[in-house]
Scaffold this active site. Structure first.
Site, PDB file in Angstrom:
ATOM      1  N   ARG A  88      58.031  56.747  66.084  1.00 43.83           N
ATOM      2  CA  ARG A  88      58.601  55.414  65.850  1.00 43.83           C
ATOM      3  C   ARG A  88      58.594  54.567  67.137  1.00 43.83           C
ATOM      4  O   ARG A  88      59.517  53.800  67.395  1.00 43.83           O
ATOM      5  CB  ARG A  88      60.047  55.527  65.318  1.00 43.83           C
ATOM      6  CG  ARG A  88      60.203  56.259  64.009  1.00 43.83           C
ATOM      7  CD  ARG A  88      59.562  55.493  62.860  1.00 43.83           C
ATOM      8  NE  ARG A  88      59.892  56.086  61.569  1.00 43.83           N
ATOM      9  CZ  ARG A  88      59.190  57.061  60.983  1.00 43.83           C
ATOM     10  NH1 ARG A  88      58.094  57.533  61.570  1.00 43.83           N
ATOM     11  NH2 ARG A  88      59.555  57.532  59.818  1.00 43.83           N
ATOM     12  N   SER A 108      65.129  53.983  56.825  1.00 43.26           N
ATOM     13  CA  SER A 108      65.987  54.762  57.729  1.00 43.26           C
ATOM     14  C   SER A 108      66.579  53.829  58.776  1.00 43.26           C
ATOM     15  O   SER A 108      65.844  53.130  59.463  1.00 43.26           O
ATOM     16  CB  SER A 108      65.177  55.838  58.463  1.00 43.26           C
ATOM     17  OG  SER A 108      64.586  56.721  57.564  1.00 43.26           O
ATOM     18  N   GLU A 162      66.846  52.800  64.446  1.00 40.84           N
ATOM     19  CA  GLU A 162      65.405  52.539  64.274  1.00 40.84           C
ATOM     20  C   GLU A 162      65.175  51.057  63.985  1.00 40.84           C
ATOM     21  O   GLU A 162      64.186  50.461  64.413  1.00 40.84           O
ATOM     22  CB  GLU A 162      64.846  53.383  63.110  1.00 40.84           C
ATOM     23  CG  GLU A 162      63.366  53.133  62.881  1.00 40.84           C
ATOM     24  CD  GLU A 162      62.837  53.653  61.553  1.00 40.84           C
ATOM     25  OE1 GLU A 162      62.864  54.876  61.339  1.00 40.84           O
ATOM     26  OE2 GLU A 162      62.396  52.824  60.728  1.00 40.84           O
TER      27      GLU A 162
HETATM   28  P1  FAD Z   1      59.216  43.232  60.291  1.00 42.62           P
HETATM   29  O1  FAD Z   1      60.513  43.786  59.839  1.00 42.62           O
HETATM   30  O2  FAD Z   1      58.855  41.858  59.871  1.00 42.62           O
HETATM   31  O3  FAD Z   1      59.164  43.299  61.881  1.00 42.62           O
HETATM   32  C1  FAD Z   1      59.503  44.488  62.555  1.00 42.62           C
HETATM   33  C2  FAD Z   1      59.341  44.250  64.071  1.00 42.62           C
HETATM   34  O4  FAD Z   1      57.976  44.041  64.384  1.00 42.62           O
HETATM   35  C3  FAD Z   1      60.066  42.985  64.554  1.00 42.62           C
HETATM   36  O5  FAD Z   1      60.483  43.228  65.876  1.00 42.62           O
HETATM   37  C4  FAD Z   1      58.975  41.915  64.524  1.00 42.62           C
HETATM   38  O6  FAD Z   1      59.215  40.862  65.432  1.00 42.62           O
HETATM   39  C5  FAD Z   1      57.748  42.723  64.909  1.00 42.62           C
HETATM   40  N1  FAD Z   1      56.505  42.240  64.310  1.00 42.62           N
HETATM   41  C6  FAD Z   1      56.221  42.158  62.981  1.00 42.62           C
HETATM   42  N2  FAD Z   1      54.951  41.776  62.801  1.00 42.62           N
HETATM   43  C7  FAD Z   1      54.424  41.598  64.041  1.00 42.62           C
HETATM   44  C8  FAD Z   1      53.152  41.194  64.530  1.00 42.62           C
HETATM   45  N3  FAD Z   1      52.135  40.897  63.704  1.00 42.62           N
HETATM   46  N4  FAD Z   1      52.961  41.123  65.868  1.00 42.62           N
HETATM   47  C9  FAD Z   1      53.963  41.411  66.715  1.00 42.62           C
HETATM   48  N5  FAD Z   1      55.192  41.799  66.313  1.00 42.62           N
HETATM   49  C10 FAD Z   1      55.417  41.900  64.994  1.00 42.62           C
HETATM   50  N6  FAD Z   1      59.046  52.920  58.248  1.00 42.62           N
HETATM   51  C11 FAD Z   1      58.365  54.054  58.514  1.00 42.62           C
HETATM   52  O7  FAD Z   1      57.833  54.235  59.621  1.00 42.62           O
HETATM   53  N7  FAD Z   1      58.268  55.056  57.595  1.00 42.62           N
HETATM   54  C12 FAD Z   1      58.816  54.955  56.365  1.00 42.62           C
HETATM   55  O8  FAD Z   1      58.705  55.871  55.559  1.00 42.62           O
HETATM   56  C13 FAD Z   1      59.539  53.757  56.045  1.00 42.62           C
HETATM   57  N8  FAD Z   1      60.130  53.620  54.843  1.00 42.62           N
HETATM   58  C14 FAD Z   1      60.810  52.486  54.544  1.00 42.62           C
HETATM   59  C15 FAD Z   1      61.402  52.362  53.284  1.00 42.62           C
HETATM   60  C16 FAD Z   1      62.094  51.217  52.934  1.00 42.62           C
HETATM   61  C17 FAD Z   1      62.696  51.102  51.549  1.00 42.62           C
HETATM   62  C18 FAD Z   1      62.189  50.142  53.858  1.00 42.62           C
HETATM   63  C19 FAD Z   1      62.886  48.871  53.473  1.00 42.62           C
HETATM   64  C20 FAD Z   1      61.615  50.263  55.124  1.00 42.62           C
HETATM   65  C21 FAD Z   1      60.935  51.431  55.488  1.00 42.62           C
HETATM   66  N9  FAD Z   1      60.336  51.604  56.762  1.00 42.62           N
HETATM   67  C22 FAD Z   1      59.623  52.740  57.032  1.00 42.62           C
HETATM   68  C23 FAD Z   1      60.477  50.550  57.787  1.00 42.62           C
HETATM   69  C24 FAD Z   1      59.442  49.395  57.658  1.00 42.62           C
HETATM   70  O9  FAD Z   1      58.862  49.386  56.396  1.00 42.62           O
HETATM   71  C25 FAD Z   1      58.329  49.507  58.707  1.00 42.62           C
HETATM   72  O10 FAD Z   1      58.880  49.509  60.010  1.00 42.62           O
HETATM   73  C26 FAD Z   1      57.330  48.362  58.613  1.00 42.62           C
HETATM   74  O11 FAD Z   1      56.219  48.608  59.436  1.00 42.62           O
HETATM   75  C27 FAD Z   1      57.928  47.011  58.983  1.00 42.62           C
HETATM   76  O12 FAD Z   1      56.978  46.016  58.661  1.00 42.62           O
HETATM   77  P2  FAD Z   1      57.397  44.506  58.505  1.00 42.62           P
HETATM   78  O13 FAD Z   1      56.156  43.704  58.379  1.00 42.62           O
HETATM   79  O14 FAD Z   1      58.393  44.358  57.438  1.00 42.62           O
HETATM   80  O15 FAD Z   1      58.046  44.252  59.937  1.00 42.62           O
HETATM   81  N1  EPU Z   2      68.887  65.158  54.422  1.00 38.96           N
HETATM   82  C1  EPU Z   2      70.186  65.444  54.059  1.00 38.96           C
HETATM   83  N2  EPU Z   2      70.958  64.426  53.546  1.00 38.96           N
HETATM   84  C2  EPU Z   2      70.464  63.176  53.395  1.00 38.96           C
HETATM   85  C3  EPU Z   2      69.150  62.879  53.783  1.00 38.96           C
HETATM   86  C4  EPU Z   2      68.355  63.896  54.302  1.00 38.96           C
HETATM   87  O1  EPU Z   2      70.661  66.567  54.185  1.00 38.96           O
HETATM   88  O2  EPU Z   2      71.213  62.317  52.904  1.00 38.96           O
HETATM   89  C5  EPU Z   2      68.035  66.256  54.910  1.00 38.96           C
HETATM   90  C6  EPU Z   2      67.010  66.675  53.852  1.00 38.96           C
HETATM   91  O3  EPU Z   2      67.534  67.595  52.960  1.00 38.96           O
HETATM   92  C7  EPU Z   2      65.907  67.259  54.691  1.00 38.96           C
HETATM   93  C8  EPU Z   2      65.960  66.430  55.961  1.00 38.96           C
HETATM   94  O4  EPU Z   2      67.254  65.827  55.997  1.00 38.96           O
HETATM   95  O5  EPU Z   2      66.195  68.591  55.015  1.00 38.96           O
HETATM   96  C9  EPU Z   2      64.874  65.365  56.034  1.00 38.96           C
HETATM   97  O6  EPU Z   2      65.028  64.476  54.925  1.00 38.96           O
HETATM   98  P1  EPU Z   2      63.810  63.585  54.353  1.00 38.96           P
HETATM   99  O7  EPU Z   2      62.646  64.467  54.053  1.00 38.96           O
HETATM  100  O8  EPU Z   2      64.353  62.747  53.270  1.00 38.96           O
HETATM  101  O9  EPU Z   2      63.350  62.701  55.556  1.00 38.96           O
HETATM  102  P2  EPU Z   2      64.193  61.880  56.642  1.00 38.96           P
HETATM  103  O10 EPU Z   2      64.159  62.623  57.926  1.00 38.96           O
HETATM  104  O11 EPU Z   2      65.519  61.498  56.109  1.00 38.96           O
HETATM  105  C10 EPU Z   2      62.055  60.668  57.499  1.00 38.96           C
HETATM  106  C11 EPU Z   2      61.697  59.298  57.961  1.00 38.96           C
HETATM  107  C12 EPU Z   2      61.368  58.412  56.774  1.00 38.96           C
HETATM  108  C13 EPU Z   2      60.194  59.019  56.027  1.00 38.96           C
HETATM  109  C14 EPU Z   2      60.572  60.425  55.567  1.00 38.96           C
HETATM  110  C15 EPU Z   2      59.405  61.143  54.930  1.00 38.96           C
HETATM  111  C16 EPU Z   2      62.792  58.867  60.062  1.00 38.96           C
HETATM  112  C17 EPU Z   2      63.895  58.155  60.763  1.00 38.96           C
HETATM  113  N3  EPU Z   2      62.767  58.717  58.732  1.00 38.96           N
HETATM  114  O12 EPU Z   2      63.268  60.567  56.761  1.00 38.96           O
HETATM  115  O13 EPU Z   2      60.987  57.132  57.269  1.00 38.96           O
HETATM  116  O14 EPU Z   2      59.837  58.234  54.918  1.00 38.96           O
HETATM  117  O15 EPU Z   2      60.985  61.216  56.721  1.00 38.96           O
HETATM  118  O16 EPU Z   2      58.479  61.525  55.883  1.00 38.96           O
HETATM  119  O17 EPU Z   2      61.974  59.514  60.704  1.00 38.96           O
HETATM  120  C18 EPU Z   2      61.838  54.995  57.891  1.00 38.96           C
HETATM  121  O18 EPU Z   2      61.415  55.239  59.034  1.00 38.96           O
HETATM  122  O19 EPU Z   2      62.380  53.905  57.587  1.00 38.96           O
HETATM  123  C19 EPU Z   2      61.700  56.014  56.853  1.00 38.96           C
HETATM  124  C20 EPU Z   2      62.162  55.868  55.612  1.00 38.96           C
END
Ligand code: FAD
Ligand code: EPU
Length: 335
Positions: free
Chosen positions: A161, A235, A331
């Site tokens: 991240r 997250s 994050e």
């Molecule tokens: P924004 O929120 O618009 O911007 C994020 C940051 O980047 C800000 O600081 C902004 O200024 C900057 N920025 C945006 N675009 C640019 C650009 N073109 N040039 C320079 N700076 C820029 N993240 C994960 O890594 N893994 C996941 O599994 C994951 N799951 C998610 C699930 C949900 C339901 C949600 C809501 C979010 C999740 N995220 C996850 C977080 C998010 O989706 C990612 O970080 C995504 O890349 C953000 O993209 P955005 O365009 O919305 O960025």
């Molecule tokens: N867990 C719990 N309780 C909870 C949530 C998770 O006990 O409420 C435990 C699960 O049982 C498991 C472990 O935590 O043993 C990991 O859980 P999970 O697989 O759901 O993944 P996570 O660590 O909670 C991360 C990323 C997610 C990504 C998933 C899948 C981070 C901060 N988050 O979540 O990314 O989608 O793994 O790879 O690394 C994001 O960055 O926004 C995001 C959603």
């Protein structure tokens, strides 16, 4: 067109209502240059999908929304393809483009909200893959000089991240396009437990990249709140990397503490597990709270103040430190 006093609620997935002093969208570098020329000393904020941002107050500056689109194949061999995507493309649409064209490598990253341009910012990752695994290079507009600079994988300094754009080069560049390397010789990655379970339930023994994409979509939909229904930014905290001694101390009080190997001999703990054990999972404070299915996700049920969600995150950080001796890091980008 530059708009004034714009409500940013439609532009952030937390659904927080805050006002931007000025707001404009751009779909080319020349438009971007024209807008920056009119900044009048205002702070700038670049927005993609707003899915990794928490607004805690009005933004007294100029918000620039990236709408630079276009996906094109820049190089293709029998085994590999390089694809360039405009920063304003929706990440999941890009994934679907790859899956539908049988280009493997990003299927595990299905359904992550946001734009392609933000994907390198925090090296998005899920289900065993991070974008650094398929990333070739990006082009970015240097705000101060007005030049376009190119960054390869090494120059981006990707980590968990993390990238150079969140650290040393913070607020200096606007990412305009990203080039990825996809493969036609698919390497299926179903090692993440939940994917294996999902495939087994469907009776799929030799999964295609489409099967993996569908499995990831199903898993994510089952535990992560849909921002269109409940405001959130995924997250809220990172999973912390700690010394083994910290894990061992927690293990004296708990069985089956989830942990994974991390660089430099450390172990990564699951922040969601720590927050759940501390009793926060599903806690609601009328308009906001901690998601009931995923403790790592803070949620906004109605347009509450972002500062309340920020204060909740502070209370969680303090409680986890007191109970487990682990300091959680946010994050989500706080504005
Ligand atoms: P924004 O929120 O618009 O911007 C994020 C940051 O980047 C800000 O600081 C902004 O200024 C900057 N920025 C945006 N675009 C640019 C650009 N073109 N040039 C320079 N700076 C820029 N993240 C994960 O890594 N893994 C996941 O599994 C994951 N799951 C998610 C699930 C949900 C339901 C949600 C809501 C979010 C999740 N995220 C996850 C977080 C998010 O989706 C990612 O970080 C995504 O890349 C953000 O993209 P955005 O365009 O919305 O960025
Ligand atoms: N867990 C719990 N309780 C909870 C949530 C998770 O006990 O409420 C435990 C699960 O049982 C498991 C472990 O935590 O043993 C990991 O859980 P999970 O697989 O759901 O993944 P996570 O660590 O909670 C991360 C990323 C997610 C990504 C998933 C899948 C981070 C901060 N988050 O979540 O990314 O989608 O793994 O790879 O690394 C994001 O960055 O926004 C995001 C959603």
């Amino acid at each position: 067109m530059i708009q004034e006093n714009v409500n940013l609620r439609p532009f952030n997935t937390f659904g927080i209502e805050v006002c931007a002093k000025r707001f404009a969208s751009f779909s080319s570098i020349s438009e971007l240059k024209e807008l920056i020329a009119q900044r009048n000393g205002d702070p700038l904020l670049f927005l993609g999908g707003g899915s990794n941002i928490l607004f805690t107050k009005d933004f007294d500056g100029f918000v620039l929304h990236n709408e630079m689109t276009g996906i094109s194949i820049v190089e293709e061999t029998e085994s590999e393809v390089r694809i360039r995507s405009g920063a304003g493309e929706v990440w999941h649409d890009f994934v679907l483009f790859c899956v539908e064209n049988n280009f493997g490598g990003v299927e595990n990253l299905s359904l992550i909200p946001g734009s392609v341009g933000a994907s390198p910012m925090q090296n998005i990752g899920a289900y065993g893959i991070e974008i650094k695994d398929v990333f070739v290079s990006l082009e970015a507009f240097h705000i101060e000089s007005g030049e376009i600079h190119s960054f390869d994988n090494e120059a981006c300094k990707f980590g968990y991240r993390e990238s150079v754009f969140k650290r040393k080069l913070k607020d200096q560049y606007v990412i305009s396009s990203v080039t990825f390397k996809l493969t036609k010789l698919h390497k299926i990655n179903s090692t993440y437990g939940a994917i294996e379970t999902e495939l087994a339930e469907k009776g799929i023994k030799s999964p295609t990249i489409k099967d993996i994409s569908n499995a990831v979509i199903a898993i994510r939909s089952s535990k992560l709140p849909d921002p269109a229904k409940i405001g959130n930014a995924g997250s809220f905290f990172k999973n912390p990397a700690v010394d083994k001694s910290v894990l061992e101390k927690i293990q004296t009080n708990y069985d089956n503490v989830p942990n994974y190997p991390a660089p430099e001999g450390k172990v990564k703990l699951a922040a969601g597990w720590l927050i759940e054990q501390a009793g926060w999972k599903g806690k609601t404070f009328d308009t906001y709270g901690v998601h009931k299915l995923q403790a790592l996700v803070l949620v906004n049920y109605s347009t509450t103040k972002g500062s309340l969600i920020y204060d909740l995150s502070t209370a969680i950080i303090e409680d986890i430190e007191a109970k487990f001796g682990v300091v959680l890091e946010r994050e989500v980008n706080i504005i």
